[in-house]
Motif scaffolding. Structure first.
Motif, PDB file in Angstrom:
ATOM      1  N   LYS A  64       9.955  71.187  15.736  1.00  0.00           N
ATOM      2  CA  LYS A  64      10.007  69.922  15.021  1.00  0.00           C
ATOM      3  C   LYS A  64      11.302  69.655  14.708  1.00  0.00           C
ATOM      4  O   LYS A  64      12.176  70.373  14.246  1.00  0.00           O
ATOM      5  CB  LYS A  64       9.194  69.607  13.914  1.00  0.00           C
ATOM      6  N   LEU A  65      11.672  68.325  14.918  1.00  0.00           N
ATOM      7  CA  LEU A  65      13.214  67.646  14.578  1.00  0.00           C
ATOM      8  C   LEU A  65      13.193  66.953  13.554  1.00  0.00           C
ATOM      9  O   LEU A  65      12.216  66.113  13.582  1.00  0.00           O
ATOM     10  CB  LEU A  65      13.718  67.413  15.999  1.00  0.00           C
ATOM     11  N   THR A  66      13.918  66.998  12.776  1.00  0.00           N
ATOM     12  CA  THR A  66      14.253  65.850  11.765  1.00  0.00           C
ATOM     13  C   THR A  66      15.806  65.619  11.693  1.00  0.00           C
ATOM     14  O   THR A  66      16.568  66.371  11.567  1.00  0.00           O
ATOM     15  CB  THR A  66      13.824  66.329  10.286  1.00  0.00           C
ATOM     16  N   LEU A  67      15.862  64.135  11.868  1.00  0.00           N
ATOM     17  CA  LEU A  67      17.247  63.553  11.629  1.00  0.00           C
ATOM     18  C   LEU A  67      17.819  63.649  10.410  1.00  0.00           C
ATOM     19  O   LEU A  67      17.181  63.520   9.451  1.00  0.00           O
ATOM     20  CB  LEU A  67      17.375  62.225  12.220  1.00  0.00           C
ATOM     21  N   ASP A  68      19.080  64.085  10.535  1.00  0.00           N
ATOM     22  CA  ASP A  68      19.899  64.105   9.193  1.00  0.00           C
ATOM     23  C   ASP A  68      20.745  62.982   8.792  1.00  0.00           C
ATOM     24  O   ASP A  68      21.421  62.975   7.530  1.00  0.00           O
ATOM     25  CB  ASP A  68      20.725  65.548   9.004  1.00  0.00           C
ATOM     26  N   GLY A  69      20.673  62.013   9.514  1.00  0.00           N
ATOM     27  CA  GLY A  69      21.553  60.817   9.580  1.00  0.00           C
ATOM     28  C   GLY A  69      21.305  59.909  10.770  1.00  0.00           C
ATOM     29  O   GLY A  69      20.285  60.364  11.597  1.00  0.00           O
ATOM     30  N   GLY A  78      28.495  58.782  25.492  1.00  0.00           N
ATOM     31  CA  GLY A  78      27.852  59.884  24.852  1.00  0.00           C
ATOM     32  C   GLY A  78      27.368  59.233  23.698  1.00  0.00           C
ATOM     33  O   GLY A  78      27.525  58.156  22.945  1.00  0.00           O
ATOM     34  N   ALA A  79      26.405  60.307  22.864  1.00  0.00           N
ATOM     35  CA  ALA A  79      25.939  59.846  21.679  1.00  0.00           C
ATOM     36  C   ALA A  79      25.349  61.350  21.099  1.00  0.00           C
ATOM     37  O   ALA A  79      25.417  62.228  21.846  1.00  0.00           O
ATOM     38  CB  ALA A  79      24.487  58.965  21.998  1.00  0.00           C
ATOM     39  N   ALA A  80      25.362  61.303  19.818  1.00  0.00           N
ATOM     40  CA  ALA A  80      25.042  62.608  19.113  1.00  0.00           C
ATOM     41  C   ALA A  80      24.304  62.369  17.728  1.00  0.00           C
ATOM     42  O   ALA A  80      23.947  61.081  17.426  1.00  0.00           O
ATOM     43  CB  ALA A  80      26.444  63.319  18.657  1.00  0.00           C
ATOM     44  N   MET A  81      23.647  63.305  17.467  1.00  0.00           N
ATOM     45  CA  MET A  81      22.873  63.164  16.217  1.00  0.00           C
ATOM     46  C   MET A  81      22.856  64.651  15.332  1.00  0.00           C
ATOM     47  O   MET A  81      22.873  65.675  16.021  1.00  0.00           O
ATOM     48  CB  MET A  81      21.373  62.985  16.521  1.00  0.00           C
ATOM     49  N   ALA A  82      22.807  64.354  14.150  1.00  0.00           N
ATOM     50  CA  ALA A  82      22.855  65.745  13.250  1.00  0.00           C
ATOM     51  C   ALA A  82      21.398  65.852  13.054  1.00  0.00           C
ATOM     52  O   ALA A  82      20.730  64.923  12.526  1.00  0.00           O
ATOM     53  CB  ALA A  82      23.686  65.454  11.927  1.00  0.00           C
ATOM     54  N   LEU A  83      20.749  67.158  13.084  1.00  0.00           N
ATOM     55  CA  LEU A  83      19.468  67.215  12.792  1.00  0.00           C
ATOM     56  C   LEU A  83      19.028  68.748  12.348  1.00  0.00           C
ATOM     57  O   LEU A  83      20.079  69.740  12.525  1.00  0.00           O
ATOM     58  CB  LEU A  83      18.494  66.947  14.162  1.00  0.00           C
ATOM     59  N   THR A  84      17.907  68.857  11.773  1.00  0.00           N
ATOM     60  CA  THR A  84      17.334  70.035  11.295  1.00  0.00           C
ATOM     61  C   THR A  84      16.007  70.372  12.362  1.00  0.00           C
ATOM     62  O   THR A  84      15.274  69.477  12.631  1.00  0.00           O
ATOM     63  CB  THR A  84      16.992  70.058   9.874  1.00  0.00           C
ATOM     64  N   ILE A  85      16.357  71.564  12.580  1.00  0.00           N
ATOM     65  CA  ILE A  85      15.253  72.146  13.711  1.00  0.00           C
ATOM     66  C   ILE A  85      14.471  73.055  13.005  1.00  0.00           C
ATOM     67  O   ILE A  85      14.942  74.201  12.456  1.00  0.00           O
ATOM     68  CB  ILE A  85      15.961  72.717  15.070  1.00  0.00           C
ATOM     69  N   GLU A  86      13.144  72.837  12.949  1.00  0.00           N
ATOM     70  CA  GLU A  86      12.240  73.834  12.591  1.00  0.00           C
ATOM     71  C   GLU A  86      11.316  74.424  13.450  1.00  0.00           C
ATOM     72  O   GLU A  86      10.789  73.760  14.255  1.00  0.00           O
ATOM     73  CB  GLU A  86      11.169  73.061  11.516  1.00  0.00           C
ATOM     74  N   VAL A  87      11.443  75.934  13.690  1.00  0.00           N
ATOM     75  CA  VAL A  87      10.787  76.700  14.436  1.00  0.00           C
ATOM     76  C   VAL A  87       9.722  77.360  13.726  1.00  0.00           C
ATOM     77  O   VAL A  87       9.870  78.565  13.119  1.00  0.00           O
ATOM     78  CB  VAL A  87      11.707  77.543  15.340  1.00  0.00           C
ATOM     79  N   PRO A  88       8.544  76.873  13.424  1.00  0.00           N
ATOM     80  CA  PRO A  88       7.395  77.694  12.546  1.00  0.00           C
ATOM     81  C   PRO A  88       7.160  79.102  13.284  1.00  0.00           C
ATOM     82  O   PRO A  88       6.952  80.103  12.354  1.00  0.00           O
ATOM     83  CB  PRO A  88       6.255  76.822  12.674  1.00  0.00           C
ATOM     84  N   ALA A  89       6.967  79.189  14.400  1.00  0.00           N
ATOM     85  CA  ALA A  89       6.728  80.414  15.254  1.00  0.00           C
ATOM     86  C   ALA A  89       7.636  81.566  14.935  1.00  0.00           C
ATOM     87  O   ALA A  89       7.389  82.634  14.853  1.00  0.00           O
ATOM     88  CB  ALA A  89       6.488  80.421  16.621  1.00  0.00           C
ATOM     89  N   MET A  90       8.915  81.206  14.481  1.00  0.00           N
ATOM     90  CA  MET A  90      10.018  82.161  14.103  1.00  0.00           C
ATOM     91  C   MET A  90      10.216  82.015  12.483  1.00  0.00           C
ATOM     92  O   MET A  90      11.261  82.802  12.452  1.00  0.00           O
ATOM     93  CB  MET A  90      11.253  81.827  15.001  1.00  0.00           C
ATOM     94  N   ASN A  91       9.563  81.210  11.894  1.00  0.00           N
ATOM     95  CA  ASN A  91       9.891  81.015  10.641  1.00  0.00           C
ATOM     96  C   ASN A  91      11.503  80.794  10.259  1.00  0.00           C
ATOM     97  O   ASN A  91      12.223  81.425   9.619  1.00  0.00           O
ATOM     98  CB  ASN A  91       9.465  82.287   9.641  1.00  0.00           C
ATOM     99  N   LEU A  92      11.889  79.750  11.116  1.00  0.00           N
ATOM    100  CA  LEU A  92      13.531  79.390  11.372  1.00  0.00           C
ATOM    101  C   LEU A  92      13.966  78.070  10.903  1.00  0.00           C
ATOM    102  O   LEU A  92      13.091  77.357  11.455  1.00  0.00           O
ATOM    103  CB  LEU A  92      13.837  79.900  12.755  1.00  0.00           C
TER     104      LEU A  92
END
Length: 122
Positions: A64-69, A78-92
């Motif tokens: 799952k991805l969550t935007l940080d801004g 071009g375009a860019a985004m800061a995000l948090t990536i959650e990988v539950p299967a790897m607890n990461l």
């Protein structure tokens, strides 16, 4: 060159499709000859078959991805985004910046994910 709004909409679709578990929609955002470097400095993933597989694998891990801004555009293709990536299967959790380059048809031709050893936690 695609409009800034078109590029931002594509990146929002990218985020929304992860959360919906829709790997096919994510892959459709990419041109047939696109390349992914995730993270930057690792071997590239090239072409739609490999991109399809990459996103199918990520979705199957429950990523799952969550935007940080806000998504940022540019005066170019071009375009860019800061995000948090959650990988539950790897607890990461990975904090990253994804930068995308677009072609004149509005398809992503290059995705570069900026994150390193200090940007993830278990």
């Amino acid at each position: 060159m695609p409009a800034q709004e078109q590029m931002k909409k594509a990146l929002q679709t990218y985020i929304d499709s992860f959360d919906a578990g829709d790997a096919a929609t994510i892959a459709e955002l990419f041109a047939d000859d696109a390349v992914i470097e995730d993270p930057v400095g690792k071997p590239q993933i090239s072409g739609r078959p490999a991109i399809d597989e990459f996103y199918a694998k990520a979705i199957s891990a429950g990523t799952k991805l969550t935007l940080d801004g806000p998504i940022r555009g540019s005066h170019g293709n071009g375009a860019a985004m800061a995000l948090t990536i959650e990988v539950p299967a790897m607890n990461l959790r990975i904090r990253a910046i994804d930068a995308m380059t677009f072609n004149e048809d509005g398809k992503i031709v290059e995705m570069r994910a900026y994150w390193g050893p200090d940007d993830f936690e278990k």
